[in-house]
Design an enzyme around this catalytic site. Structure first.
Site: not given
Length: 152
Positions: A83, A90-92, A145
């Site tokens: 991620h 950052i894919c969060l 995302f």
């Protein structure tokens, strides 16, 4: 004004005590801060590594999430994670418009990222990393995302 007041309180607290593995590096203003994090648990993927985060705050913080990215320099790599893109984005969900809440703060974001790294078992980049890094023109907080894998 509200952002400055809130960040002032956070900065005072962070200068007092931080969770293990979190270090405030630079907070000269209320626009951009640098924080280092380490994964202290026994995850061999990240053993001995220190990662640098850049927090960028808008005037709408904490109503609006900060932009948070990993930054690379001579001593701080971008962590390998499914991620985290090679450009540090950052894919969060916590950093997404829909996942952010004003109850979060710089410290809670750092602890969440430590936890995300601690639980990772895959030393890999997100699918499509090369194309995303090459062609993305959006700021991290404007990217929508699709959160498809909560196991990493």
């Amino acid at each position: 004004m509200f952002a400055s007041r809130r960040l002032g309180k956070e900065l005072t607290k962070m200068q007092g005590q931080l969770p293990p593995g979190v270090t405030l590096v630079k907070a000269d203003n209320f626009e951009s801060w640098l924080v280092d994090i380490q994964v202290l648990d026994a995850n061999p993927i990240y053993a001995g590594e220190t990662y640098r985060l850049k927090f960028m705050f808008s005037q709408n913080y904490p109503i609006e999430a900060p932009e948070v990215v990993f930054v690379k320099d001579d001593t701080h790599p971008i962590p390998w994670h499914p991620h985290i893109y090679t450009n540090g984005i950052i894919c969060l969900d916590l950093l997404d418009k829909s996942g952010w809440s004003p109850v979060h703060n710089v410290e809670s974001v750092c602890v969440s990222l430590q936890s995300m790294l601690t639980s990772n078992t895959k030393k890999e980049r997100p699918p499509g990393d090369e194309n995303f890094v090459r062609y993305n023109t959006q700021r991290p907080r404007d990217i929508n995302f699709v959160f498809h894998d909560n196991q990493v």
